[in-house]
Design an enzyme around this catalytic site. Structure first.
Site, PDB file in Angstrom:
ATOM      1  N   ARG A 203      -5.000  -6.346 -11.104  1.00 14.31           N
ATOM      2  CA  ARG A 203      -5.889  -7.024 -10.153  1.00 14.31           C
ATOM      3  C   ARG A 203      -7.205  -6.254 -10.091  1.00 14.31           C
ATOM      4  NH1 ARG A 203      -4.171  -6.147  -4.346  1.00 14.31           N
ATOM      5  NH2 ARG A 203      -2.623  -7.751  -4.678  1.00 14.31           N
TER       6      ARG A 203
ATOM      7  N   LYS B 164       0.879  -1.180   0.000  1.00 13.68           N
ATOM      8  CA  LYS B 164       0.000   0.000   0.000  1.00 13.68           C
ATOM      9  C   LYS B 164       0.905   1.215   0.000  1.00 13.68           C
ATOM     10  CE  LYS B 164      -4.222  -1.686   2.065  1.00 13.68           C
ATOM     11  NZ  LYS B 164      -3.884  -3.098   1.790  1.00 13.68           N
TER      12      LYS B 164
ATOM     13  N   ASP C 156      -1.452  -2.204  -4.197  1.00 13.26           N
ATOM     14  CA  ASP C 156      -2.856  -2.176  -3.794  1.00 13.26           C
ATOM     15  C   ASP C 156      -3.427  -0.809  -4.179  1.00 13.26           C
ATOM     16  OD1 ASP C 156      -2.578  -4.649  -2.621  1.00 13.26           O
ATOM     17  OD2 ASP C 156      -2.770  -3.950  -0.559  1.00 13.26           O
TER      18      ASP C 156
ATOM     19  N   GLN D 214     -10.410  -0.721  -8.932  1.00 13.95           N
ATOM     20  CA  GLN D 214     -11.670  -0.976  -8.220  1.00 13.95           C
ATOM     21  C   GLN D 214     -12.880  -0.711  -9.110  1.00 13.95           C
ATOM     22  OE1 GLN D 214     -10.120   2.110  -5.951  1.00 13.95           O
ATOM     23  NE2 GLN D 214      -9.761   0.950  -4.077  1.00 13.95           N
TER      24      GLN D 214
ATOM     25  N   HIS E 298     -14.544 -13.037  -4.403  1.00 16.34           N
ATOM     26  CA  HIS E 298     -15.051 -14.318  -3.890  1.00 16.34           C
ATOM     27  C   HIS E 298     -16.453 -14.565  -4.413  1.00 16.34           C
ATOM     28  CE1 HIS E 298     -12.486 -12.200  -0.970  1.00 16.34           C
ATOM     29  NE2 HIS E 298     -11.852 -13.345  -0.950  1.00 16.34           N
TER      30      HIS E 298
ATOM     31  N   GLY F 235     -13.705  -3.038  -4.615  1.00 23.25           N
ATOM     32  CA  GLY F 235     -13.351  -1.809  -3.890  1.00 23.25           C
ATOM     33  C   GLY F 235     -13.821  -1.882  -2.451  1.00 23.25           C
ATOM     34  N   ALA F 236     -12.961  -1.451  -1.527  1.00 22.47           N
ATOM     35  CA  ALA F 236     -13.226  -1.685  -0.102  1.00 22.47           C
ATOM     36  C   ALA F 236     -13.304  -0.414   0.732  1.00 22.47           C
ATOM     37  CB  ALA F 236     -12.129  -2.594   0.457  1.00 22.47           C
TER      38      ALA F 236
HETATM   39  P1  FDA Z   1     -18.683  -9.590  -2.197  1.00 22.70           P
HETATM   40  O1  FDA Z   1     -18.331  -8.631  -1.120  1.00 22.70           O
HETATM   41  O2  FDA Z   1     -19.975  -9.413  -2.915  1.00 22.70           O
HETATM   42  O3  FDA Z   1     -18.591 -11.036  -1.596  1.00 22.70           O
HETATM   43  C1  FDA Z   1     -18.990 -12.189  -2.307  1.00 22.70           C
HETATM   44  C2  FDA Z   1     -18.999 -13.358  -1.332  1.00 22.70           C
HETATM   45  O4  FDA Z   1     -17.661 -13.598  -0.860  1.00 22.70           O
HETATM   46  C3  FDA Z   1     -19.792 -13.096  -0.057  1.00 22.70           C
HETATM   47  O5  FDA Z   1     -21.136 -13.423  -0.216  1.00 22.70           O
HETATM   48  C4  FDA Z   1     -19.079 -13.999   0.932  1.00 22.70           C
HETATM   49  O6  FDA Z   1     -19.471 -15.340   0.744  1.00 22.70           O
HETATM   50  C5  FDA Z   1     -17.646 -13.887   0.518  1.00 22.70           C
HETATM   51  N1  FDA Z   1     -16.952 -12.782   1.229  1.00 22.70           N
HETATM   52  C6  FDA Z   1     -16.539 -11.619   0.699  1.00 22.70           C
HETATM   53  N2  FDA Z   1     -15.877 -10.877   1.608  1.00 22.70           N
HETATM   54  C7  FDA Z   1     -15.894 -11.587   2.748  1.00 22.70           C
HETATM   55  C8  FDA Z   1     -15.368 -11.372   4.035  1.00 22.70           C
HETATM   56  N3  FDA Z   1     -14.716 -10.256   4.364  1.00 22.70           N
HETATM   57  N4  FDA Z   1     -15.573 -12.326   4.971  1.00 22.70           N
HETATM   58  C9  FDA Z   1     -16.231 -13.463   4.690  1.00 22.70           C
HETATM   59  N5  FDA Z   1     -16.741 -13.730   3.461  1.00 22.70           N
HETATM   60  C10 FDA Z   1     -16.593 -12.823   2.507  1.00 22.70           C
HETATM   61  N6  FDA Z   1      -9.916  -3.618  -2.251  1.00 22.70           N
HETATM   62  C11 FDA Z   1      -9.407  -2.410  -2.514  1.00 22.70           C
HETATM   63  O7  FDA Z   1     -10.110  -1.402  -2.430  1.00 22.70           O
HETATM   64  N7  FDA Z   1      -8.092  -2.294  -2.879  1.00 22.70           N
HETATM   65  C12 FDA Z   1      -7.269  -3.378  -3.029  1.00 22.70           C
HETATM   66  O8  FDA Z   1      -6.101  -3.231  -3.370  1.00 22.70           O
HETATM   67  C13 FDA Z   1      -7.816  -4.654  -2.752  1.00 22.70           C
HETATM   68  N8  FDA Z   1      -7.061  -5.779  -2.862  1.00 22.70           N
HETATM   69  C14 FDA Z   1      -7.665  -7.006  -2.774  1.00 22.70           C
HETATM   70  C15 FDA Z   1      -6.938  -8.166  -3.066  1.00 22.70           C
HETATM   71  C16 FDA Z   1      -7.566  -9.384  -3.113  1.00 22.70           C
HETATM   72  C17 FDA Z   1      -6.768 -10.616  -3.469  1.00 22.70           C
HETATM   73  C18 FDA Z   1      -8.965  -9.484  -2.846  1.00 22.70           C
HETATM   74  C19 FDA Z   1      -9.690 -10.790  -2.934  1.00 22.70           C
HETATM   75  C20 FDA Z   1      -9.677  -8.357  -2.505  1.00 22.70           C
HETATM   76  C21 FDA Z   1      -9.041  -7.120  -2.447  1.00 22.70           C
HETATM   77  N9  FDA Z   1      -9.747  -5.970  -2.115  1.00 22.70           N
HETATM   78  C22 FDA Z   1      -9.171  -4.745  -2.361  1.00 22.70           C
HETATM   79  C23 FDA Z   1     -11.082  -6.067  -1.458  1.00 22.70           C
HETATM   80  C24 FDA Z   1     -12.227  -5.966  -2.457  1.00 22.70           C
HETATM   81  O9  FDA Z   1     -12.333  -4.658  -2.928  1.00 22.70           O
HETATM   82  C25 FDA Z   1     -13.563  -6.385  -1.819  1.00 22.70           C
HETATM   83  O10 FDA Z   1     -13.866  -5.512  -0.769  1.00 22.70           O
HETATM   84  C26 FDA Z   1     -13.596  -7.802  -1.286  1.00 22.70           C
HETATM   85  O11 FDA Z   1     -12.922  -8.686  -2.138  1.00 22.70           O
HETATM   86  C27 FDA Z   1     -15.052  -8.297  -1.170  1.00 22.70           C
HETATM   87  O12 FDA Z   1     -15.663  -8.275  -2.430  1.00 22.70           O
HETATM   88  P2  FDA Z   1     -16.017  -9.574  -3.297  1.00 22.70           P
HETATM   89  O13 FDA Z   1     -15.591  -9.283  -4.693  1.00 22.70           O
HETATM   90  O14 FDA Z   1     -15.427 -10.790  -2.714  1.00 22.70           O
HETATM   91  O15 FDA Z   1     -17.583  -9.605  -3.344  1.00 22.70           O
END
Ligand code: FDA
Length: 318
Positions: free
Chosen positions: A194, A108, A144, A173, A237, A198-199
């Site tokens: 990647r 980061k 990141d 993102q 995921h 987005g978080a």
């Molecule tokens: P979504 O949130 O819709 O989740 C889909 C399903 O996955 C859920 O129903 C659940 O089953 C499972 N799940 C997801 N998150 C979970 C959790 N925390 N605990 C338990 N189960 C969970 N963001 C960012 O802003 N900058 C970045 O650099 C990165 N880098 C990054 C690297 C990698 C390898 C990953 C996988 C993710 C990131 N992220 C990120 C985070 C990303 O933006 C996002 O917030 C999370 O991946 C959750 O989103 P999903 O795409 O999984 O979908």
């Protein structure tokens, strides 16, 4: 409504002290964080990659990792140098593991001083030796992506790094309106990209707010990456998005090794193994270190069930 509150809490120093000191926090944190030390991270790396170090080349079924030394938003230059040194120690340890690109590094840039005065140059100067060392160790670094105010600066640092180290990657993102355009130019340049949803908590002026809009944007970005010259790193995921990515990969003739899936340590571990057993490249994002609070709060914000689990453990132990 809980998600935004937790993301705001991720930035609160008072809550950081409170949550970090609560003894019941630890077991919940352990689900998402490999441990506090480099040794903890290496132990998880060995378990996930599942192979003795002397065996070269990624075998089907084995997972790969990207390691994140936790920490962000440093407030002075000394802390930024500490981040650099911790990442150099990580790369040195990975070199001895001889895992090559099966164990790469995520960083980061705010931990390298990006938000300080003159931060873009400072972060570039601090991260450069890490990328140099990683390349010498036969592996890669991925930047990141943090909140939307950092995107231009992060992409500028990426461009500068890629002039000498073209395998440096970046996260983008799908919730940001700008990201499709960013994907177009990153894809044209053949970058490792990647794609995540987005978080961070972003305003409606820059980001989609509805989950469905974020998911649809994710699919549009996937199409751009799979059609172009990028190396797509599909970081989600979400079962529907994972299925769409596999369909796009097949349609555009992406064989094993020309794209990968990425998931977080502690999230959908069985699915990680299943995809790897099916012959896909799967990389697990493994965070470690003492500065886990903000990362942990973002994981709680993503899924209400995590918070319920956390709250229940607080209540049953108190
Ligand atoms: P979504 O949130 O819709 O989740 C889909 C399903 O996955 C859920 O129903 C659940 O089953 C499972 N799940 C997801 N998150 C979970 C959790 N925390 N605990 C338990 N189960 C969970 N963001 C960012 O802003 N900058 C970045 O650099 C990165 N880098 C990054 C690297 C990698 C390898 C990953 C996988 C993710 C990131 N992220 C990120 C985070 C990303 O933006 C996002 O917030 C999370 O991946 C959750 O989103 P999903 O795409 O999984 O979908």
């Amino acid at each position: 409504m809980l998600g935004p509150a937790l993301l705001a809490a991720a930035r609160s120093d008072r809550l950081r002290r409170l949550v970090s000191a609560a003894p019941v926090t630890r077991p919940v944190v352990d689900r998402f964080v490999a441990g506090e030390s480099l040794d903890d991270a290496l132990a998880v790396t060995r378990r996930l990659t599942g192979q003795p170090p002397e065996r070269a080349g990624a075998a089907a079924g084995a997972l790969e990792v990207t390691l994140d030394h936790l920490g962000e938003q440093v407030t002075d230059r000394v802390q930024a140098l500490r981040t650099r040194d911790a990442c150099l120690a990580l790369v040195e340890a990975l070199a001895s593991e001889r895992l090559g690109e099966r164990a790469e590094v995520s960083v980061k840039l705010s931990a390298f001083g990006q938000a300080l005065p003159g931060g873009q140059d400072l972060a570039y100067r601090n991260v450069l030796p890490v990328v140099e060392a990683a390349t010498a160790a036969g592996t890669t670094v991925t930047l990141d992506m943090e909140d939307h105010t950092t995107v231009d600066s992060t992409l500028a640092i990426l461009r500068a790094l890629r002039e000498r180290f073209p395998r440096t990657g970046v996260a983008v993102q799908s919730y940001l309106f700008r990201t499709e355009e960013d994907c177009e130019s990153l894809a044209a340049s053949g970058a490792r990209v990647r794609l995540v949803k987005g978080a961070y908590r972003e305003p409606p002026s820059v980001a989609h707010q509805a989950r469905r809009a974020v998911d649809l944007a994710y699919v549009r970005c996937l199409r751009i990456l799979f059609c172009g010259a990028a190396y797509p790193m599909v970081a989600t995921h979400d079962p529907r998005l994972l299925a769409i990515a596999q369909e796009l990969a097949a349609r555009h003739g992406h064989a094993r090794g020309t794209f990968e899936f990425q998931m977080l340590h502690g999230v959908r571990a069985a699915e990680q193994r299943r995809l790897a057993d099916a012959g896909h490249r799967v990389r697990v994002y493994v965070p470690y270190g003492t500065d886990w609070y903000a990362y942990f709060m973002r994981r709680l914000a993503e899924r209400p069930a995590n918070l319920t689990f956390f709250a229940r453990s607080l209540l049953t132990r108190s």
